[in-house]
Design an enzyme around this catalytic site. Structure first.
Site, short mmCIF file in Angstrom:
data_model
loop_
_atom_site.label_atom_id
_atom_site.label_comp_id
_atom_site.label_asym_id
_atom_site.label_seq_id
_atom_site.Cartn_x
_atom_site.Cartn_y
_atom_site.Cartn_z
N THR A 28 -57.61 -0.92 -26.51
CA THR A 28 -57.10 -2.15 -27.13
C THR A 28 -55.59 -2.06 -27.30
OG1 THR A 28 -59.17 -2.40 -28.34
CG2 THR A 28 -57.28 -3.62 -29.20
N SER A 30 -51.37 -3.88 -26.52
CA SER A 30 -50.52 -4.51 -25.51
C SER A 30 -50.41 -3.67 -24.23
CB SER A 30 -49.13 -4.79 -26.09
OG SER A 30 -48.55 -3.60 -26.59
N ASP A 84 -50.40 4.77 -30.86
CA ASP A 84 -49.21 4.46 -31.66
C ASP A 84 -48.27 5.65 -31.71
OD1 ASP A 84 -50.03 1.76 -32.59
OD2 ASP A 84 -51.72 2.91 -33.38
N LYS A 94 -53.85 6.40 -33.68
CA LYS A 94 -54.23 5.11 -33.11
C LYS A 94 -54.69 4.19 -34.25
CE LYS A 94 -56.77 4.87 -29.57
NZ LYS A 94 -55.94 3.69 -29.29
N GLY A 95 -54.85 2.92 -33.92
CA GLY A 95 -55.39 2.00 -34.92
C GLY A 95 -54.40 0.93 -35.37
N GLY A 97 -53.80 -1.59 -33.90
CA GLY A 97 -54.47 -2.87 -33.61
C GLY A 97 -55.81 -3.00 -34.34
N GLU A 103 -62.67 2.48 -30.77
CA GLU A 103 -61.91 3.31 -29.82
C GLU A 103 -62.36 4.76 -29.89
OE1 GLU A 103 -57.79 0.67 -29.79
OE2 GLU A 103 -57.93 2.35 -31.15
#
Ligand code: 5RP
Length: 219
Positions: A28, A30, A84, A94-95, A97, A103
């Site tokens: 997930t 961009s 990230d 991560k996370g 989003g 994930e």
């Protein structure tokens, strides 16, 4: 080269790990959106995808790629996702989003996790990016107090509900000297669904796009 162009370059490079007949795990964000756009060129050659969020599912389906249920697919050969933050040891935060739980599930169910980032995500020590923690709503205050005890400053991500119906606390100023230990410790707190440290199951391949091209690190 813009950050977006570097994300695109990382996404294009990840196609190398996608082979004919595969069901591809798709993350997930961009950077992954670029990957989905690139995957369209292989649409007829792959079986389909397992998605880590409603947002990626919608983008995959709009691109004509079949989205399959992880339960009916079993183990995946490859999972492609962004991050990230990433270290040279391929440990991640991560996370950003809010899709961290799904994930982590898809990463766990995959033989190879290919993480795609632009070079702004590379760090020596994880923790500059606030650590996302997915929490069952009724446990928000309790978990926040426990995270303060661990030395962090949790901030409720207002207005965000995860695909699983939960909330996110973003934890600032954590000293993450042992990412695997902290990942386990936070996951032990009652009410925590998952946290954004990917240290126990790090990436297997880290594709980093910078001004001078692509660098690939492997475990
Ligand atoms: C979503 C994620 C993303 O991979 C992470 O936030 C990176 O996103 P982007 O590619 O937009 O920078 O963990 O939960």
């Amino acid at each position: 080269m813009s950050a977006d162009a570097r994300k695109r370059a990382a996404a294009e490079a990840a196609l190398e790990w996608v082979k004919d007949g595969m069901v591809v795990g798709v993350g997930t964000g961009s950077t992954v959106n670029h990957f989905i756009d690139c995957l369209v060129s292989m649409r007829q050659r792959i079986k389909g995808a397992v998605s880590s969020s409603q947002a990626s599912t919608a983008r995959l389906q709009a691109a004509g790629i079949e989205v399959m249920d992880l339960n009916s697919v079993g183990e995946l050969e490859v999972y492609v996702d962004g991050a990230d933050e990433a270290t040279r040891h391929l440990q991640l935060i991560k996370g950003g989003g809010a899709a961290l739980t799904r994930e982590k599930i898809v990463a766990a169910a995959s033989q190879r996790f290919v993480c795609i980032v632009d070079d702004s995500k590379l760090v020596d020590v994880l923790g500059r990016f606030p650590l996302p923690v997915e929490v069952v709503p009724m446990a928000r205050s309790y978990v926040a107090r426990q995270l303060v005890r661990l030395g962090g400053q949790p901030v409720y991500r207002e207005g965000v509900v995860t695909d699983n119906g939960n909330v996110i606390l973003d934890v600032h100023n954590l000293e993450i000297t042992d990412p695997a230990a902290l990942e386990g410790e936070i996951n032990q707190l009652a009410g925590v669904v998952c946290n954004g440290l990917f240290a126990r199951r790090p990436a297997d391949v880290l594709v980093i796009a910078g001004a001078s091209g692509i660098t690939t690190l492997k475990r």
